[in-house]
Design a protein around this motif. Sequence first.
Motif, PDB file in Angstrom:
ATOM      1  N   LYS A 129      -7.381   4.938 -12.291  1.00 49.69           N
ATOM      2  CA  LYS A 129      -8.369   5.326 -11.363  1.00 49.69           C
ATOM      3  C   LYS A 129      -8.272   4.841  -9.892  1.00 49.69           C
ATOM      4  O   LYS A 129      -8.775   5.578  -8.853  1.00 49.69           O
ATOM      5  CB  LYS A 129      -9.667   5.239 -12.035  1.00 49.69           C
ATOM      6  N   TYR A 130      -7.613   3.890  -9.954  1.00 57.71           N
ATOM      7  CA  TYR A 130      -7.599   3.303  -8.529  1.00 57.71           C
ATOM      8  C   TYR A 130      -6.472   1.994  -8.420  1.00 57.71           C
ATOM      9  O   TYR A 130      -6.042   1.769  -9.502  1.00 57.71           O
ATOM     10  CB  TYR A 130      -9.013   2.582  -7.985  1.00 57.71           C
ATOM     11  N   THR A 131      -6.217   1.931  -7.370  1.00 60.87           N
ATOM     12  CA  THR A 131      -5.144   0.827  -7.095  1.00 60.87           C
ATOM     13  C   THR A 131      -5.662  -0.128  -5.931  1.00 60.87           C
ATOM     14  O   THR A 131      -6.318   0.422  -5.110  1.00 60.87           O
ATOM     15  CB  THR A 131      -3.582   1.248  -6.656  1.00 60.87           C
ATOM     16  N   TYR A 132      -4.954  -1.183  -5.764  1.00 63.40           N
ATOM     17  CA  TYR A 132      -5.509  -2.030  -4.700  1.00 63.40           C
ATOM     18  C   TYR A 132      -4.378  -2.946  -4.193  1.00 63.40           C
ATOM     19  O   TYR A 132      -3.200  -3.064  -4.832  1.00 63.40           O
ATOM     20  CB  TYR A 132      -6.621  -2.837  -4.888  1.00 63.40           C
ATOM     21  N   PHE A 133      -4.486  -3.236  -2.970  1.00 66.76           N
ATOM     22  CA  PHE A 133      -3.248  -4.130  -2.251  1.00 66.76           C
ATOM     23  C   PHE A 133      -4.044  -5.053  -1.270  1.00 66.76           C
ATOM     24  O   PHE A 133      -4.692  -4.680  -0.372  1.00 66.76           O
ATOM     25  CB  PHE A 133      -2.249  -3.392  -1.663  1.00 66.76           C
TER      26      PHE A 133
ATOM     27  N   THR B  37       2.832   1.125   4.816  1.00 67.88           N
ATOM     28  CA  THR B  37       2.523   0.036   4.560  1.00 67.88           C
ATOM     29  C   THR B  37       2.885   0.075   2.787  1.00 67.88           C
ATOM     30  O   THR B  37       2.774   1.004   2.317  1.00 67.88           O
ATOM     31  CB  THR B  37       1.061  -0.489   4.899  1.00 67.88           C
ATOM     32  N   LYS B  38       2.324  -1.424   2.249  1.00 67.87           N
ATOM     33  CA  LYS B  38       2.484  -1.566   0.987  1.00 67.87           C
ATOM     34  C   LYS B  38       1.401  -0.919   0.110  1.00 67.87           C
ATOM     35  O   LYS B  38       0.352  -1.082   0.809  1.00 67.87           O
ATOM     36  CB  LYS B  38       2.661  -2.896   0.423  1.00 67.87           C
ATOM     37  N   LYS B  39       1.599  -0.280  -1.061  1.00 67.95           N
ATOM     38  CA  LYS B  39       0.289   0.099  -1.797  1.00 67.95           C
ATOM     39  C   LYS B  39       0.303  -0.514  -2.960  1.00 67.95           C
ATOM     40  O   LYS B  39       1.499  -1.037  -3.554  1.00 67.95           O
ATOM     41  CB  LYS B  39       0.531   1.595  -1.977  1.00 67.95           C
ATOM     42  N   GLY B  40      -0.957  -0.588  -3.801  1.00 66.15           N
ATOM     43  CA  GLY B  40      -0.798  -0.972  -5.000  1.00 66.15           C
ATOM     44  C   GLY B  40      -0.368  -0.297  -6.154  1.00 66.15           C
ATOM     45  O   GLY B  40      -0.263   0.974  -5.752  1.00 66.15           O
ATOM     46  N   SER B  41      -0.065  -0.730  -7.336  1.00 68.70           N
ATOM     47  CA  SER B  41       0.431   0.083  -8.288  1.00 68.70           C
ATOM     48  C   SER B  41      -0.344  -0.066  -9.638  1.00 68.70           C
ATOM     49  O   SER B  41      -0.713  -1.231  -9.811  1.00 68.70           O
ATOM     50  CB  SER B  41       2.057  -0.187  -8.574  1.00 68.70           C
ATOM     51  N   GLN B  42      -0.476   0.922 -10.480  1.00 68.62           N
ATOM     52  CA  GLN B  42      -1.082   0.574 -11.753  1.00 68.62           C
ATOM     53  C   GLN B  42      -0.565  -0.519 -12.639  1.00 68.62           C
ATOM     54  O   GLN B  42       0.639  -0.762 -12.674  1.00 68.62           O
ATOM     55  CB  GLN B  42      -1.033   1.910 -12.369  1.00 68.62           C
ATOM     56  N   GLY B  43      -1.234  -1.308 -13.174  1.00 70.89           N
ATOM     57  CA  GLY B  43      -0.825  -2.485 -14.045  1.00 70.89           C
ATOM     58  C   GLY B  43      -1.670  -3.564 -13.861  1.00 70.89           C
ATOM     59  O   GLY B  43      -2.714  -3.779 -12.838  1.00 70.89           O
TER      60      GLY B  43
END
Length: 350
Positions: free
Chosen positions: A324-328, A234-240
């Motif tokens: 420190k963390y990513t989100y989707f 599945t898709k993951k979040g990335s820094q930014g």
Amino acid sequence: MKYNMKCTPWRLVATLFMTLLCLTSTTAYAADDVTVSGQVLDSRNEPLIGVSVFVDGTSQGTATNLDGRFDIRVKASSTITFKYIGFRPLSIKASELTANAKVQMTEDATKLDDVVVVGYSTRKKETLTGAVTNINNKEILTTTHSSLAQSIEGKMPGLQIRQNSGEPGDFNTMINIRGFGTPLYVIDGIPQDLGGDDFQRLNPQDIESISIIKDASAAVYGLKAANGVVIVTTKKGSQGRAKFNYNMTFGWQKPTDMPRMANRSEYAQMRNEANLNAGNAPYYTREELDREMAGETTDWYGLTMRNYSTQQQHNLSASGGTDKYTYFLSLGYVNDNGLLKSGDLNYDKY
């Protein structure tokens, strides 16, 4: 002028000496090459397969077969080195190896980290040797359907998908790999007890890629992978900074081919002809046939079925993160209308 050649004793001795010297040199040169053969074993006297056997200082070498045996022709003065992952290298003079020699290698625990076997992970495509097929999100979304299986049908060699029903929300679809039974589904590295229905309900917009394993490479997932493995990432979040994405699809669908149904009069005439062709009496009498042909007919198909139905999909996602963390985050909605005018076969998915 005449020459008188006489074979004196010293000439005869010199000739014999030179002949003997040539024969001795030839014999010595031929004897310098020897064939070395034997079997390589471990500390438990089990044969080692694929041990590298090479001559020091040269590019000459071979490897042991399924029985751990090797055969190589070398110079008698050369040194032969045996190397195998997880074992200490062993060097032996060719002159010390007799015919069918037993070469025993010793395990080296410090060398066991040369090769690392990882089951639930990824690897570079150029280093992959198993029968694996991969499809990414862009290729999945080239087809729009409420069923994920229908979105990837025909796009992955070895994956067989057959739709058994066109009813919206009824995912009666056969999914198998190379004709075997139900495969194992692994989502983000975790094996899932999913059936084909649950897999088809996944949102294609949330999937980064799908891979299928079609051979013995699936053995790392255990007995449940006997029919192959479908791996979903599945898709993951990335820094930014936060990124928002909205997708909307609207379309319509209709039967590929629907034959025209017979009316009341046509049915009565064909029913009589069928009986007569079979050698039986007519199904309808003359009076009954005239009544059927004069009566009103009802188009039941036109009263119950639409000529086409609509379908729409909406998907809103947000992704981002810090060091420190990513989100989707994702929210999807699918509406698939059936062909029944009553609306009893509609399908909604959130």
